[in-house]
Design an enzyme around this catalytic site. Structure first.
Site, PDB file in Angstrom:
ATOM      1  N   VAL A 303       0.837  -1.206   0.000  1.00 44.82           N
ATOM      2  CA  VAL A 303       0.000   0.000   0.000  1.00 44.82           C
ATOM      3  C   VAL A 303       0.866   1.247   0.000  1.00 44.82           C
ATOM      4  O   VAL A 303       0.576   2.244  -0.671  1.00 44.82           O
ATOM      5  CB  VAL A 303      -0.952  -0.010   1.215  1.00 44.82           C
ATOM      6  N   ALA A 304       1.987   1.198   0.754  1.00 45.50           N
ATOM      7  CA  ALA A 304       2.878   2.355   0.825  1.00 45.50           C
ATOM      8  C   ALA A 304       3.517   2.651  -0.520  1.00 45.50           C
ATOM      9  O   ALA A 304       3.750   3.808  -0.878  1.00 45.50           O
ATOM     10  CB  ALA A 304       3.964   2.107   1.871  1.00 45.50           C
ATOM     11  N   ASP A 350      -5.534  22.266 -42.054  1.00 48.15           N
ATOM     12  CA  ASP A 350      -6.231  22.518 -43.306  1.00 48.15           C
ATOM     13  C   ASP A 350      -6.295  24.025 -43.515  1.00 48.15           C
ATOM     14  O   ASP A 350      -6.230  24.801 -42.558  1.00 48.15           O
ATOM     15  CB  ASP A 350      -7.641  21.920 -43.231  1.00 48.15           C
ATOM     16  N   ASP A 641     -11.901  20.205 -41.355  1.00 51.08           N
ATOM     17  CA  ASP A 641     -13.340  20.418 -41.257  1.00 51.08           C
ATOM     18  C   ASP A 641     -14.144  19.589 -42.243  1.00 51.08           C
ATOM     19  O   ASP A 641     -15.357  19.503 -42.124  1.00 51.08           O
ATOM     20  CB  ASP A 641     -13.689  21.896 -41.457  1.00 51.08           C
ATOM     21  N   ASP A 645     -10.991  15.017 -44.255  1.00 55.67           N
ATOM     22  CA  ASP A 645     -10.045  15.112 -43.144  1.00 55.67           C
ATOM     23  C   ASP A 645     -10.239  14.017 -42.104  1.00 55.67           C
ATOM     24  O   ASP A 645      -9.388  13.846 -41.220  1.00 55.67           O
ATOM     25  CB  ASP A 645     -10.191  16.471 -42.443  1.00 55.67           C
ATOM     26  N   ASN A 707       4.957   8.104  -1.148  1.00 53.51           N
ATOM     27  CA  ASN A 707       5.119   6.655  -1.202  1.00 53.51           C
ATOM     28  C   ASN A 707       6.563   6.236  -0.927  1.00 53.51           C
ATOM     29  O   ASN A 707       6.805   5.256  -0.206  1.00 53.51           O
ATOM     30  CB  ASN A 707       4.666   6.138  -2.573  1.00 53.51           C
ATOM     31  N   ASN A 735      -2.379   8.370   1.747  1.00 51.56           N
ATOM     32  CA  ASN A 735      -2.311   8.338   0.288  1.00 51.56           C
ATOM     33  C   ASN A 735      -3.553   8.906  -0.388  1.00 51.56           C
ATOM     34  O   ASN A 735      -3.473   9.496  -1.470  1.00 51.56           O
ATOM     35  CB  ASN A 735      -2.110   6.902  -0.202  1.00 51.56           C
ATOM     36  N   ASP A 739      -3.186  13.124   0.973  1.00 49.09           N
ATOM     37  CA  ASP A 739      -2.537  13.515  -0.283  1.00 49.09           C
ATOM     38  C   ASP A 739      -3.535  14.000  -1.333  1.00 49.09           C
ATOM     39  O   ASP A 739      -3.188  14.828  -2.187  1.00 49.09           O
ATOM     40  CB  ASP A 739      -1.770  12.323  -0.862  1.00 49.09           C
TER      41      ASP A 739
END
Length: 924
Positions: A303-304, A350, A641, A645, A707, A735, A739
């Site tokens: 997890v860290a 274009d 357009d 294209d 981490n 975390n 964070d």
């Protein structure tokens, strides 16, 4: 043309032709009709049409291959980073840490939902193409004219068309009376194309570009004038539009730089997590720890090492960028496209409707021996006609009357009706004070329709009982051959060799500037219906073009100054494209579509850096150009357009479609749609994309520092023989909650001052390069040392629960200081810019409040295994946490004194000129 009539029975007995005629433009119409077994005067029989429909299918585009919704949702989990989190959730659940598993799972679901809702868009490109098909077509069958569903057309059908009709299939002209077709949506050609029945001359070339097949009409183009009959040569997916549709079905979208980088980051985090867990397991086994304790700490280490909140923060950052860009005229349909545009090194644009207004405008006028500049843009009659030499001009009513009378266009509040060039001439006449429509006062009694072969048009108007006014316009050389006089400031004078040369030189000079040149002439005769248009007086020359957008030049200059190359890719003529490129400041060689077709892939890749304009290109050429640039390592943005294209928009790293003038096909194929069709919006989007990337780097550094610090802390306690100071639930709290808000605040940091004063980052540059990894490791080491110091010291002065709570609190407070240390990693930590992000300070205050609740509130203490701390203990934790800020400040100060550039410095700034700084301020 010789017509061989067949009976219905004979026609029905004929075999179905093998395939539609790909070389129809090279063949004589009569021969083609014979090979398709059709008599143009009679058309197909109903039975024959039914047999052909069974053989070739309906005149429809194929259904797209659709990816199921559930698979598109699962795609959100297909990355290394998400995979690591899934493994962590499973492991936590297996060992009984249900809270950990639940929190990780919720985070994953939230992240996937955000990504799915933003990126989930059905493949509507082909549906948009089908919607463009006309619902009905007028054909000749069984010798009679009928209206049938357009989807029922088959090769060999005879289709009848008039001005204003949309073409329902590809076909070869057998009758073309004054026919012009607007093909901008397919070929990029800004002017209507004159059509004839004569086969296209191949000039030794096997392949003739679509734009030069003047005897052909193509699906979804439109007739602007004239009357035509054509033999259908291709339907459905066999048409030119069908070829584009097939490219949309098969072309894969390239991964954006951010997607590549995050996938690389995920793999590296997997390695880090694996090494950390393996190192801990080895040491724990050697120390003889219980397997249950080993498993619990292994989960904590996993997890860290994994930034659980990073995917959600990343998705939210991109979503906020999408929201901001929408308010600035750019609608982004794919999250990763926001950042991809910020890393673009080349914009392939274009011309028609993108860099230009897609509105024909008279720019220059020569009349009665004098030159004039015409102001105003498009079809707005606001503007003036001013002498080029600055002196007073003459009354131009008589000189421009032919342009107004010999004209079939109409100006309406909703736009124009008719030919765009004729509309430009009507606007020019209005600017000199002629009536909005002088044709209402001078009734037309006859006309000579425009013929591409004759290259002129004339109309007759009754001006008196026995007098007729003749008004003509057309090619200058053609009109001069029919003129005997030329208008001057002193009236008409004979057209001698010197004056003819003067008029011809003016026309040649305007043509060399990429302008479409038309001359005007007039005469008065007593013949009610003149058989020959001769004896004219030449009056004026108009130079017409599709002008650049007002801010396009500044936008191109700003893009180039930021290291982004702009290349024009257009179906227009080379001279016209070159003239517009000069006005916009686009430099480089000019390559035509014919030259491009001769080049090998390697030859194009070798020379493409030096090309500024690609002219007269076909749809497949645009994809080839994008692929060549990609082989050179460029991140390519393609704007467009038209229908033509769409394939290139899909193949580019980011496709940008025009929202106002763009076709539905282009909009659906693109990653981003400009609501204002303004090229400068692309430059603003580049700035936004670069800012987003800078902010991603900042919060990735911030979160990974956490981490790394946690991993160092847990490994160090194992080596020191100490119990773990941080539990898995505490690490998840840090975390995600501690964070998360600061990281989201860092994600909306304002742009750096030099964001558009540096080149694009190298496409293969990693988010975590060696310097940033060193900074993350440095910050992680400081946090680990500080946390362990507080933990070890408190164990000697107080009980274990208090020591663990102080270590937990110290690590959380480290995140507050680390958020400030991670900002603007190219400058001083303790600078005024720290005050510019008020949301960050609010988030830091909220985090501090939540930590106080987690430590001091009895209910929260049971969840996080904490005990209350005294003010002195809080002060110790805060003082220790501030060391990460002070250490980073000292490090950057030392770097500055040593003269080493930091990331974000502008030593690579491409321009420091005052004009560039003015452009930056303008685009901000």
């Amino acid at each position: 043309m010789t017509v061989v009539q067949r009976t219905t029975a004979e026609s029905s007995a004929l075999p179905v032709p093998a395939s539609p005629q790909a070389d129809a433009h090279l063949r004589n119409a009569a021969d083609l009709a014979g090979s398709l077994a059709v008599v143009p005067a009679l058309g197909l029989t109903t039975a024959d049409a039914e047999r052909r429909a069974a053989a070739w299918g309906a005149n429809e585009l194929a259904e797209p291959v659709r990816r199921p919704q559930w698979l598109r949702l699962l795609d959100q989990f297909r990355s290394w980073l998400i995979g690591i989190l899934l493994v962590a959730a499973v492991i936590a659940g297996v060992i009984g840490e249900v809270k950990d598993a639940l929190v990780i799972t919720v985070v994953l679901l939230i992240n996937a939902t955000i990504g799915y809702l933003q990126e989930s868009r059905a493949e509507r490109s082909l549906e948009a193409l089908r919607r463009m098909l006309v619902p009905t077509a007028r054909v000749r069958r069984d010798g009679q004219v009928r209206v049938i569903p357009a989807g029922s057309l088959v090769p060999g059908d005879i289709v009848l068309l008039e001005g204003g009709d949309r073409v329902p299939a590809d076909g070869r002209l057998v009758i073309a009376e004054s026919v012009e077709a607007a093909e901008a949506a397919l070929t990029g050609e800004s002017h209507p194309v004159a059509k004839t029945t004569a086969p296209t001359a191949a000039d030794g070339e096997k392949h003739v570009p679509v734009a030069e097949r003047t005897c052909m009409l193509f699906m979804n183009t439109a007739l602007t004038r004239g009357r035509a009959e054509m033999i259908v040569t291709a339907t459905g997916m066999r048409t030119e539009v069908g070829a584009i549709a097939e490219a949309l079905r098969t072309d894969a979208e390239p991964s954006s730089p951010l997607q590549v980088q995050m996938d690389s980051l995920g793999r590296r985090l997997a390695v880090v997590s694996g090494i950390a867990v393996a190192a801990y397991a080895l040491v724990a086994l050697l120390r003889g720890e219980e397997l249950a304790d080993l498993a619990l700490r292994a989960v904590a280490l996993a997890v860290a090492a994994i930034p659980e909140g990073l995917p959600a923060v990343l998705a939210l950052t991109l979503a906020l960028g999408v929201h901001r860009m929408a308010h600035r005229g750019a609608i982004v349909k794919r999250l990763a496209s926001v950042e991809a545009l910020g890393s673009a090194t080349v914009v392939c644009s274009d011309k028609t409707g993108t860099l230009t207004l897609n509105e024909m405008t008279t720019r220059v006028l020569w009349a009665a021996g004098s030159s004039y500049d015409v102001t105003g843009e498009g079809y707005d009659t606001t503007g003036t006609v001013l002498p080029a030499n600055g002196e007073g001009g003459m009354d131009l009513h008589d000189a421009l009357l032919p342009f107004a009378l010999c004209n079939d266009a109409r100006l309406t509040p909703d736009g124009i009706i008719g030919d765009p060039t004729e509309a430009a001439l009507m606007v020019l006449a209005a600017k000199v004070g002629l009536d909005a429509d002088p044709r209402t006062h001078m009734t037309r009694t006859g006309e000579v329709p425009f013929d591409p072969a004759a290259k002129y048009m004339a109309t007759f108007h009754a001006v008196a009982e026995d007098r007729v006014s003749v008004q003509a316009k057309g090619a200058v050389d053609v009109l001069l051959d029919r003129c005997t006089h030329v208008l001057t400031a002193h009236g008409p004078v004979p057209l001698d060799a010197e004056r003819r040369r003067e008029v011809t030189d003016v026309a040649r000079r305007l043509g060399s500037q990429g302008l479409r040149v038309l001359g005007a002439a007039t005469a008065t005769t007593d013949q009610p219906h003149p058989k020959e248009v001769t004896g004219l007086t030449f009056t004026a020359i108009a130079g017409i073009s599709d002008p650049p957008r007002p801010q396009a030049r500044d936008a191109v200059a700003l893009a180039q100054a930021a290291g982004v190359t702009v290349k024009m890719v257009t179906g227009d003529h080379a001279d016209t494209a070159a003239a517009i490129a000069r006005e916009l400041g686009i430099t480089g060689d000019i390559v035509s579509g014919t030259e491009l077709a001769r080049m090998s892939d390697q030859a194009l890749t070798d020379c493409i850096e030096n090309v500024g304009v690609f002219a007269r290109v076909a749809p497949e050429h645009k994809v080839t150009i994008v692929e060549a640039l990609a082989r050179r390592g460029h991140i390519v943005a393609m704007t467009g357009d038209g229908v033509n294209d769409a394939a290139a928009l899909r193949s580019a790293h980011i496709g940008v479609a025009m929202g106002v003038t763009g076709t539905d096909v282009a909009k659906e194929a693109a990653d981003m749609v400009l609501t204002d069709d303004d090229f400068s919006t692309i430059v603003r989007a580049v700035r936004e994309g670069r800012t987003i990337y800078d902010n991603i780097v900042t919060f990735v550094r911030f979160q990974l520092s956490t981490n790394i610090g946690a991993v160092f802390t847990l490994l160090a306690t194992v080596l020191a023989g100490l119990p773990a100071p941080l539990s898995a639930i505490q690490l998840l709290w840090v975390n995600i909650i501690m964070d998360g808000p600061p990281a989201m605040a860092l994600a909306i940091d304002p742009p750096r001052d030099n964001v558009m004063q540096r080149p694009p980052r190298p496409p293969r540059e990693r988010i975590l390069d060696a310097r940033r990894l060193a900074a993350i490791t440095r910050s992680g080491a400081v946090m680990a040392a500080g946390t362990l110091g507080v933990f070890a010291g408190a164990r000697h002065l107080t009980d274990a629960a208090t020591a663990a709570t102080m270590a937990f609190t110290t690590f959380v407070l480290f995140q507050l200081c680390n958020a400030l240390a991670s900002r603007n990693d190219g400058g001083s930590v303790l600078a005024r810019h720290q005050l510019h992000n008020r949301i960050l300070w609010i988030c830091l205050a909220a985090v501090l409040t939540l930590q106080i609740i987690a430590v001091q509130l009895p209910v929260a203490q049971g969840v996080f295994d904490t005990v209350p701390l005294s003010p002195v203990q809080w002060a110790i934790c805060l003082a220790t946490a501030s060391t990460v800020l002070l250490t980073e400040h000292a490090w950057r100060a030392a770097q500055a004194r040593s003269g080493r550039p930091a990331d974000g410095d502008d030593e690579n700034c491409p321009s420091k000129t005052p004009s560039f700084r003015r452009l930056v301020r303008l685009k901000k």
